[in-house]
Design an enzyme around this catalytic site. Structure first.
Site, PDB file in Angstrom:
ATOM      1  N   GLU A   1      -7.891   8.748 -33.158  1.00 35.08           N
ATOM      2  CA  GLU A   1      -8.104   7.390 -32.633  1.00 35.08           C
ATOM      3  C   GLU A   1      -9.534   6.974 -32.913  1.00 35.08           C
ATOM      4  O   GLU A   1     -10.436   7.819 -32.943  1.00 35.08           O
ATOM      5  CB  GLU A   1      -7.907   7.382 -31.112  1.00 35.08           C
ATOM      6  CG  GLU A   1      -6.545   7.832 -30.653  1.00 35.08           C
ATOM      7  CD  GLU A   1      -6.423   7.690 -29.142  1.00 35.08           C
ATOM      8  OE1 GLU A   1      -5.957   6.636 -28.700  1.00 35.08           O
ATOM      9  OE2 GLU A   1      -6.814   8.614 -28.412  1.00 35.08           O
TER      10      GLU A   1
ATOM     11  N   ASP B   1      -4.602  15.299 -22.170  1.00 32.83           N
ATOM     12  CA  ASP B   1      -4.214  13.903 -22.393  1.00 32.83           C
ATOM     13  C   ASP B   1      -3.277  13.757 -23.603  1.00 32.83           C
ATOM     14  O   ASP B   1      -2.396  12.906 -23.606  1.00 32.83           O
ATOM     15  CB  ASP B   1      -5.487  13.068 -22.613  1.00 32.83           C
ATOM     16  CG  ASP B   1      -5.220  11.570 -22.669  1.00 32.83           C
ATOM     17  OD1 ASP B   1      -4.382  11.093 -21.875  1.00 32.83           O
ATOM     18  OD2 ASP B   1      -5.844  10.876 -23.495  1.00 32.83           O
TER      19      ASP B   1
ATOM     20  N   HIS C   1       1.959  14.654 -26.229  1.00 29.87           N
ATOM     21  CA  HIS C   1       2.321  13.995 -27.488  1.00 29.87           C
ATOM     22  C   HIS C   1       2.370  14.972 -28.670  1.00 29.87           C
ATOM     23  O   HIS C   1       3.325  14.995 -29.432  1.00 29.87           O
ATOM     24  CB  HIS C   1       1.335  12.878 -27.835  1.00 29.87           C
ATOM     25  CG  HIS C   1       1.168  11.844 -26.759  1.00 29.87           C
ATOM     26  ND1 HIS C   1       2.205  11.425 -25.961  1.00 29.87           N
ATOM     27  CD2 HIS C   1       0.086  11.139 -26.350  1.00 29.87           C
ATOM     28  CE1 HIS C   1       1.757  10.503 -25.110  1.00 29.87           C
ATOM     29  NE2 HIS C   1       0.477  10.317 -25.322  1.00 29.87           N
TER      30      HIS C   1
ATOM     31  N   LYS D   1       8.388   6.261 -30.686  1.00 29.97           N
ATOM     32  CA  LYS D   1       7.896   5.664 -31.947  1.00 29.97           C
ATOM     33  C   LYS D   1       8.983   5.790 -33.013  1.00 29.97           C
ATOM     34  O   LYS D   1       9.640   6.821 -33.132  1.00 29.97           O
ATOM     35  CB  LYS D   1       6.603   6.348 -32.389  1.00 29.97           C
ATOM     36  CG  LYS D   1       5.434   6.022 -31.444  1.00 29.97           C
ATOM     37  CD  LYS D   1       4.119   6.541 -31.966  1.00 29.97           C
ATOM     38  CE  LYS D   1       3.013   6.401 -30.925  1.00 29.97           C
ATOM     39  NZ  LYS D   1       2.259   5.170 -30.976  1.00 29.97           N
TER      40      LYS D   1
ATOM     41  N   HIS E   1       5.457   8.388 -24.662  1.00 30.23           N
ATOM     42  CA  HIS E   1       5.768   7.225 -25.503  1.00 30.23           C
ATOM     43  C   HIS E   1       5.809   7.577 -26.989  1.00 30.23           C
ATOM     44  O   HIS E   1       6.374   6.844 -27.782  1.00 30.23           O
ATOM     45  CB  HIS E   1       4.828   6.047 -25.210  1.00 30.23           C
ATOM     46  CG  HIS E   1       3.446   6.166 -25.760  1.00 30.23           C
ATOM     47  ND1 HIS E   1       2.466   6.916 -25.171  1.00 30.23           N
ATOM     48  CD2 HIS E   1       2.878   5.627 -26.857  1.00 30.23           C
ATOM     49  CE1 HIS E   1       1.358   6.818 -25.883  1.00 30.23           C
ATOM     50  NE2 HIS E   1       1.569   6.043 -26.909  1.00 30.23           N
TER      51      HIS E   1
ATOM     52  N   LYS F   1     -10.927  11.242 -30.079  1.00 30.10           N
ATOM     53  CA  LYS F   1     -11.334   9.849 -29.923  1.00 30.10           C
ATOM     54  C   LYS F   1     -12.573   9.623 -30.788  1.00 30.10           C
ATOM     55  O   LYS F   1     -13.276  10.555 -31.145  1.00 30.10           O
ATOM     56  CB  LYS F   1     -11.656   9.550 -28.459  1.00 30.10           C
ATOM     57  CG  LYS F   1     -10.436   9.711 -27.544  1.00 30.10           C
ATOM     58  CD  LYS F   1     -10.425   8.713 -26.426  1.00 30.10           C
ATOM     59  CE  LYS F   1      -9.214   8.860 -25.523  1.00 30.10           C
ATOM     60  NZ  LYS F   1      -7.997   8.250 -26.039  1.00 30.10           N
TER      61      LYS F   1
ATOM     62  N   ASP G   1       0.900  -1.150   0.000  1.00 34.11           N
ATOM     63  CA  ASP G   1       0.000   0.000   0.000  1.00 34.11           C
ATOM     64  C   ASP G   1       0.943   1.205   0.000  1.00 34.11           C
ATOM     65  O   ASP G   1       1.626   1.460   0.995  1.00 34.11           O
ATOM     66  CB  ASP G   1      -0.871  -0.054   1.259  1.00 34.11           C
ATOM     67  CG  ASP G   1      -1.591   1.273   1.495  1.00 34.11           C
ATOM     68  OD1 ASP G   1      -1.388   2.213   0.687  1.00 34.11           O
ATOM     69  OD2 ASP G   1      -2.328   1.366   2.479  1.00 34.11           O
TER      70      ASP G   1
HETATM   71  C1  BG6 Z   1      -2.084   7.935 -24.168  1.00 33.11           C
HETATM   72  C2  BG6 Z   1      -3.409   8.571 -23.858  1.00 33.11           C
HETATM   73  O1  BG6 Z   1      -1.035   8.746 -23.696  1.00 33.11           O
HETATM   74  O2  BG6 Z   1      -1.939   7.774 -25.578  1.00 33.11           O
HETATM   75  C3  BG6 Z   1      -4.540   7.724 -24.428  1.00 33.11           C
HETATM   76  O3  BG6 Z   1      -3.566   8.679 -22.446  1.00 33.11           O
HETATM   77  C4  BG6 Z   1      -4.321   7.464 -25.897  1.00 33.11           C
HETATM   78  O4  BG6 Z   1      -5.798   8.365 -24.228  1.00 33.11           O
HETATM   79  C5  BG6 Z   1      -2.910   6.930 -26.163  1.00 33.11           C
HETATM   80  O5  BG6 Z   1      -5.282   6.526 -26.339  1.00 33.11           O
HETATM   81  C6  BG6 Z   1      -2.618   6.837 -27.645  1.00 33.11           C
HETATM   82  O6  BG6 Z   1      -1.394   6.169 -27.847  1.00 33.11           O
HETATM   83  P1  BG6 Z   1      -1.103   5.397 -29.204  1.00 33.11           P
HETATM   84  O7  BG6 Z   1       0.316   4.968 -29.096  1.00 33.11           O
HETATM   85  O8  BG6 Z   1      -2.072   4.248 -29.257  1.00 33.11           O
HETATM   86  O9  BG6 Z   1      -1.344   6.375 -30.316  1.00 33.11           O
END
Ligand code: BG6
Length: 497
Positions: free
Chosen positions: A225, A244, A249, A191, A187, A349, A103
């Protein structure tokens, strides 16, 4: 023995304890465990590297392995299906795993982790928890002597919900870790095509002289997305698309497109240049925000023939939510290279297609000598990150036959067939960077804060305006106002052109 059946290598990096806080969370089983499995499969981990999941569940190691088998293995199934001796490979991966029931708010519970951590081993702590827990985790780890000079900490986004909270997190983590030990992960920077963009820009002499206004008329960055909010409404409804996706990104992609050549690939040299871009973003006034930003929220619709519900009908979305699931906006960069070149950013989205791309649109020929010039289209460099990676330069060519008619054709940088090497997923690549101590593709504190400085007035203005996001049907490219945003500058989104 083949490396992808039973990797047993020793590595110059030496053994590492990789400790995942949020070890039973969504990110862990969807991304981190599959990424570590792939690193294991391809012999990127030292034989004695261990992976320790941390969670509040009252599990022992067997309980965690059962969880991993149930939740993470489906994301690895394809790799296993293609691997020789898949069972042995999977078993050898599981051998690396253990679990500490902690915890995180209870300092005494960290003894459970200390007890299974290998002595005198380098440690990587991956904090995939709510950021409100970061400080306690860092403090408690330090208290049980699990932090030393070699320790690295990975911070998953969201890093704050505004500038003040981002600063507070950075200040707090800095009490326990030096900046060079902190890996703020985005992330998208892992890529392949994003990293390739740096090589494209700084490794090809023909591009640099034209990579600027007015040769470039506009830049579009889209991350679309098809998924909806899914089971993440608890997080997402407090967050929205601007925080987000755009704050991190999309702005990181913008930085790589717009930055000056760094003097080297040293992490600080690269990050200095990205920081300059963020600091050059023209602050948006309330009038700019009203005119140049569009926020939307998806309604019911259909994607690839499947009906999908609207945001308001998704599980755990509060009634009357005004959270945006779509943003498009026009940004300007106040520097010599980019003055008067608009950067259009868009993410959403439940859009028509899953597609992430950067479109560099070049200026027209000042004068055309060809008849049928109506067919003429601007040259565009189309960098696609998802679903397939590709880089294409759209050019005009002569149509075969009599006459001098033009038609658009693509110069295709066929990366898939040019390279037979395996292409690791973003998380795997970034985790290996952490293991090797390479900070170049991680965000520095000042970068993160500069991104918030630019984004925050938009959040404030939206909140003060009291306006609801514009509805758009799932399966479209967002509200009509998003097309109008482009049309005001005589431009169109790529899919409309
Ligand atoms: C994340 C977001 O950082 O990136 C998500 O929190 C999103 O909402 C995702 O779906 C998208 O990542 P990728 O690599 O699938 O384009």
């Amino acid at each position: 023995m083949r490396s992808d059946t039973q990797p047993t290598g020793t590595h110059p990096d030496g053994p590492i304890d990789i400790v995942i806080f949020g070890g039973a969370g969504d990110l862990a089983f969807r991304k981190l465990i599959p990424a570590l499995f792939s690193a294991h499969q391809h012999d990127k981990l030292d034989a004695d590297t261990r992976i320790i999941g941390v969670g509040r569940q009252d599990w022992g190691r067997d309980g965690y392995l059962a969880f991993i088998n149930e939740k993470a293995k489906p994301f690895i199934e394809k790799a296993l299906a293609e691997a020789p001796a898949a069972d042995a490979l999977w078993q050898s991966f599981l051998d690396r795993l253990s679990f500490a029931s902690v915890d995180v708010t209870n300092p005494a519970a960290y003894e459970n982790l200390a007890a299974i951590s290998q002595p005198n081993t380098q440690r990587v702590f991956y904090l995939a928890t709510a950021p409100s827990l970061f400080t306690q985790i860092c403090a408690n780890l330090t208290a049980v002597n699990l932090v030393d000079e070699r320790t690295r900490v990975v911070l998953e986004k969201p890093l704050g919900h505004d500038l003040a909270s981002a600063r507070a997190i950075n200040d707090e983590v800095a009490q326990y870790f030096r900046e060079s030990q902190i890996y703020r992960i985005d992330h998208y920077l892992g890529k392949e095509t994003v990293q390739n963009l740096m090589v494209l820009r700084f490794g090809n002499a023909i591009l640099e002289p034209i990579w600027r206004g007015p040769n470039i008329r506009s830049v579009q960055i889209t991350v679309a997305e098809t998924v909806g909010v899914g089971s993440r409404a608890g997080f997402y409804d407090q967050t929205g698309a601007l925080r987000d996706m755009v704050q991190n990104h999309l702005l990181q992609l913008l930085c790589i497109v717009a930055m000056e050549p760094p003097i080297s690939l040293d992490p600080n040299d690269v990050r200095d240049e990205k920081l300059k871009v963020l600091r050059s973003l023209r602050p948006m006034t309330p009038a700019d925000i009203k005119r140049d930003t569009v926020r939307g929220q998806y309604q019911a619709g259909s994607i690839s023939g499947q009906s999908v519900p609207g945001y308001m009908s998704e599980e755990n979305v509060p009634k009357g939510s005004r959270t945006e699931t779509f943003v498009s906006l026009k940004a300007n960069i106040n520097n010599a290279r980019w003055a008067n070149v608009p950067f259009y950013l868009r993410t959403g989205k439940r859009m028509q297609e899953r597609r992430s791309e950067i479109i560099i649109e070049f200026d027209d020929m000042p004068f055309s000598i060809f008849s049928g010039a109506a067919n003429s289209k601007p040259n565009r460099l189309v960098i696609t990150l998802q679903p397939e990676e590709s880089i294409q330069l759209q050019m005009m060519a002569k149509e075969p036959g009599s006459g001098m008619n033009m038609r658009q054709v693509n110069l295709n940088l066929d990366l898939q067939s040019a390279f037979s090497e395996r292409r690791a997923e973003a998380y795997e690549r970034l985790l290996i960077d952490v293991i090797k101590g390479r900070l170049t593709h991680f965000m520095r504190r000042d970068e993160l804060e500069a991104a918030w400085v630019w984004v925050e007035p938009i959040l404030t203005e939206w909140a003060q305006s009291g306006e609801a996001p514009r509805p758009y049907n799932a399966g479209t490219w967002g509200p009509a106002a998003s097309s109008a945003l482009m049309a005001r500058s005589n431009l169109t989104w790529y899919e409309e052109s």
